[in-house]
Design an enzyme around this catalytic site. Structure first.
Site, PDB file in Angstrom:
ATOM      1  N   LYS A 270     -17.633 118.084  44.005  1.00 44.68           N
ATOM      2  CA  LYS A 270     -16.357 118.302  43.301  1.00 44.68           C
ATOM      3  C   LYS A 270     -16.532 118.878  41.887  1.00 44.68           C
ATOM      4  O   LYS A 270     -15.667 119.596  41.409  1.00 44.68           O
ATOM      5  CB  LYS A 270     -15.562 116.990  43.230  1.00 44.68           C
ATOM      6  CG  LYS A 270     -14.912 116.620  44.557  1.00 44.68           C
ATOM      7  CD  LYS A 270     -14.364 115.211  44.535  1.00 44.68           C
ATOM      8  CE  LYS A 270     -12.872 115.191  44.538  1.00 44.68           C
ATOM      9  NZ  LYS A 270     -12.301 113.839  44.721  1.00 44.68           N
TER      10      LYS A 270
ATOM     11  N   ASP B 149      -5.826 115.446  43.125  1.00 44.36           N
ATOM     12  CA  ASP B 149      -5.963 113.982  43.209  1.00 44.36           C
ATOM     13  C   ASP B 149      -4.912 113.270  42.354  1.00 44.36           C
ATOM     14  O   ASP B 149      -4.340 112.259  42.774  1.00 44.36           O
ATOM     15  CB  ASP B 149      -7.362 113.542  42.755  1.00 44.36           C
ATOM     16  CG  ASP B 149      -8.389 113.630  43.882  1.00 44.36           C
ATOM     17  OD1 ASP B 149      -7.991 113.634  45.063  1.00 44.36           O
ATOM     18  OD2 ASP B 149      -9.596 113.697  43.569  1.00 44.36           O
TER      19      ASP B 149
HETATM   20  P1  NAP Z   1     -17.623 107.434  40.897  1.00 43.55           P
HETATM   21  O1  NAP Z   1     -17.409 108.639  40.048  1.00 43.55           O
HETATM   22  O2  NAP Z   1     -18.954 107.212  41.518  1.00 43.55           O
HETATM   23  O3  NAP Z   1     -17.231 106.144  40.014  1.00 43.55           O
HETATM   24  C1  NAP Z   1     -17.437 104.848  40.499  1.00 43.55           C
HETATM   25  C2  NAP Z   1     -16.794 103.829  39.567  1.00 43.55           C
HETATM   26  O4  NAP Z   1     -17.005 102.528  40.107  1.00 43.55           O
HETATM   27  C3  NAP Z   1     -17.394 103.826  38.163  1.00 43.55           C
HETATM   28  O5  NAP Z   1     -16.405 103.438  37.235  1.00 43.55           O
HETATM   29  C4  NAP Z   1     -18.466 102.733  38.307  1.00 43.55           C
HETATM   30  O6  NAP Z   1     -18.838 102.136  37.088  1.00 43.55           O
HETATM   31  C5  NAP Z   1     -17.737 101.735  39.158  1.00 43.55           C
HETATM   32  N1  NAP Z   1     -18.680 100.842  39.832  1.00 43.55           N
HETATM   33  C6  NAP Z   1     -19.448 101.115  40.921  1.00 43.55           C
HETATM   34  N2  NAP Z   1     -20.212 100.037  41.236  1.00 43.55           N
HETATM   35  C7  NAP Z   1     -19.926  99.077  40.314  1.00 43.55           C
HETATM   36  C8  NAP Z   1     -20.374  97.734  40.110  1.00 43.55           C
HETATM   37  N3  NAP Z   1     -21.291  97.172  40.927  1.00 43.55           N
HETATM   38  N4  NAP Z   1     -19.854  97.026  39.082  1.00 43.55           N
HETATM   39  C9  NAP Z   1     -18.936  97.584  38.256  1.00 43.55           C
HETATM   40  N5  NAP Z   1     -18.463  98.839  38.400  1.00 43.55           N
HETATM   41  C10 NAP Z   1     -18.946  99.583  39.425  1.00 43.55           C
HETATM   42  O7  NAP Z   1     -16.581 107.415  42.124  1.00 43.55           O
HETATM   43  P2  NAP Z   1     -15.099 108.025  42.155  1.00 43.55           P
HETATM   44  O8  NAP Z   1     -15.142 109.368  42.759  1.00 43.55           O
HETATM   45  O9  NAP Z   1     -14.478 107.825  40.825  1.00 43.55           O
HETATM   46  O10 NAP Z   1     -14.405 107.065  43.252  1.00 43.55           O
HETATM   47  C11 NAP Z   1     -14.148 105.697  42.964  1.00 43.55           C
HETATM   48  C12 NAP Z   1     -13.453 105.050  44.153  1.00 43.55           C
HETATM   49  O11 NAP Z   1     -12.181 105.654  44.356  1.00 43.55           O
HETATM   50  C13 NAP Z   1     -14.196 105.210  45.475  1.00 43.55           C
HETATM   51  O12 NAP Z   1     -14.100 103.995  46.192  1.00 43.55           O
HETATM   52  C14 NAP Z   1     -13.449 106.314  46.194  1.00 43.55           C
HETATM   53  O13 NAP Z   1     -13.518 106.185  47.605  1.00 43.55           O
HETATM   54  C15 NAP Z   1     -12.034 106.062  45.703  1.00 43.55           C
HETATM   55  N6  NAP Z   1     -11.188 107.258  45.745  1.00 43.55           N
HETATM   56  C16 NAP Z   1     -10.049 107.205  46.468  1.00 43.55           C
HETATM   57  C17 NAP Z   1      -9.200 108.288  46.508  1.00 43.55           C
HETATM   58  C18 NAP Z   1      -7.948 108.207  47.300  1.00 43.55           C
HETATM   59  O14 NAP Z   1      -7.386 109.250  47.645  1.00 43.55           O
HETATM   60  N7  NAP Z   1      -7.457 107.024  47.599  1.00 43.55           N
HETATM   61  C19 NAP Z   1      -9.519 109.460  45.782  1.00 43.55           C
HETATM   62  C20 NAP Z   1     -10.699 109.490  45.026  1.00 43.55           C
HETATM   63  C21 NAP Z   1     -11.533 108.368  45.017  1.00 43.55           C
HETATM   64  P3  NAP Z   1     -20.132 102.701  36.264  1.00 43.55           P
HETATM   65  O15 NAP Z   1     -19.645 103.885  35.509  1.00 43.55           O
HETATM   66  O16 NAP Z   1     -20.527 101.573  35.397  1.00 43.55           O
HETATM   67  O17 NAP Z   1     -21.180 103.051  37.293  1.00 43.55           O
END
Ligand code: NAP
Length: 277
Positions: free
Chosen positions: A70, A107
């Site tokens: 992305k 998004d």
């Molecule tokens: P990302 O960029 O990898 O970010 C992940 C986030 O989760 C970061 O804030 C990370 O914190 C946090 N995190 C992960 N493991 C953690 C832990 N053990 N303890 C505390 N914080 C933790 O992923 P993303 O693209 O933003 O996506 C995040 C979520 O949203 C995913 O589950 C994805 O499937 C979902 N999503 C859904 C949609 C939808 O259409 N519904 C769209 C986009 C994304 P750190 O910065 O500290 O690592």
């Protein structure tokens, strides 16, 4: 492209087998009786540009882009919308007739449309929003919330530097809150959003204290597997209005489908069921 060619679209990511987009777009094509195909494609980062440049010649009118491409796709696209630039990522590409690749990010649009559809009484201006997480999805949610008129956003992330970076990019209406204080910011918010992957099947649980949840708050989770996350279950028990994350996935797909196949699809119960099938 010759007029009798069937328009092709798809989703590019790695891995891609889990993607719900092929079922969703396939459902819309069938339901509207439109010619077209939507194909999942697993592409390695080193092949992304070459694949994207070749697809229009094979009859593709555009693609969705998902993890891990992305951000990288912004470097490849010839035209990038302001919102994709601000978010720093794109999820929807349009291959124009002149050969140019146009990149957008839907998004944030999907996030807001999901709330409008499933919590029609939600008023973004009612008070601050509390955001858990500062990853890629958080950027899209923040830009959408600010555009919708949320007066202030509290943001808390395990890695504070990532939340600080969002503060630097999006400005004064953001306040960074220590991860250990996340429970307090929830108490003060009118809108609560989980943008972390915590609570998702196979991921650790969200351990933030949730006793500040109360009636009158809108709580939504970007995680949609399971549909009712522990956060949403706790919010429901506390009397909050809750909206699950699947609707965001469905609504973010609408602008791309309309551009590629020429008709605006509806996010219905049938579309939801098709995405889950
Ligand atoms: P990302 O960029 O990898 O970010 C992940 C986030 O989760 C970061 O804030 C990370 O914190 C946090 N995190 C992960 N493991 C953690 C832990 N053990 N303890 C505390 N914080 C933790 O992923 P993303 O693209 O933003 O996506 C995040 C979520 O949203 C995913 O589950 C994805 O499937 C979902 N999503 C859904 C949609 C939808 O259409 N519904 C769209 C986009 C994304 P750190 O910065 O500290 O690592």
């Amino acid at each position: 492209m010759s007029l009798d060619r069937i328009p092709l679209a798809g989703v590019i990511g790695r891995p891609i087998a889990h993607s719900k987009s092929p079922q969703l777009h396939g459902h819309w094509l069938q339901q509207m009786g439109l010619p077209g195909r939507y194909i999942p494609m697993e592409v390695a980062p080193e092949d992304l540009e070459q694949v994207l440049r070749a697809l229009p010649r094979a009859g593709f009118v555009g693609v969705n882009i998902t993890i891990p491409h992305k951000e990288a796709v912004l470097e490849i696209a010839d035209l990038v919308t302001d919102r994709a630039t601000l978010i720093g990522a794109a999820n929807t590409l349009i291959f124009r007739a002149d050969g140019k690749i146009h990149a957008d990010n839907t998004d944030g649009y999907g996030f807001i449309e999901n709330l409008k559809q499933n919590a029609p009484n939600w008023n973004p201006k009612a008070g601050p929003a509390a955001l858990l997480g500062a990853g890629g999805a958080a950027r899209a949610v923040i830009s959408a919330l600010l555009e919708a008129g949320v007066p202030e956003i509290f943001i808390s992330n395990r890695t504070r530097a990532r939340a600080e970076a969002l503060h630097a990019d999006f400005g004064r209406r953001l306040t960074v809150v220590e991860w250990v204080q996340a429970g307090n910011m929830i108490e003060e918010a009118a809108t609560v959003v989980n943008t972390t992957s915590l609570g998702m099947v196979g991921k650790p649980e969200l351990r933030v204290p949730l006793d500040g949840l109360r009636r009158g708050q809108l709580v939504t989770d970007l995680v949609y597997a399971p549909l009712k996350t522990p956060l949403l279950a706790a919010a429901e028990a506390a009397g909050c209005t809750t909206v699950d994350g699947l609707g965001m996935l469905l609504h973010q797909a609408v602008p791309g489908f309309e551009r590629w196949f020429g008709k605006r699809p509806q996010v219905t119960d049938e579309a939801r069921a098709a995405a889950l099938a």
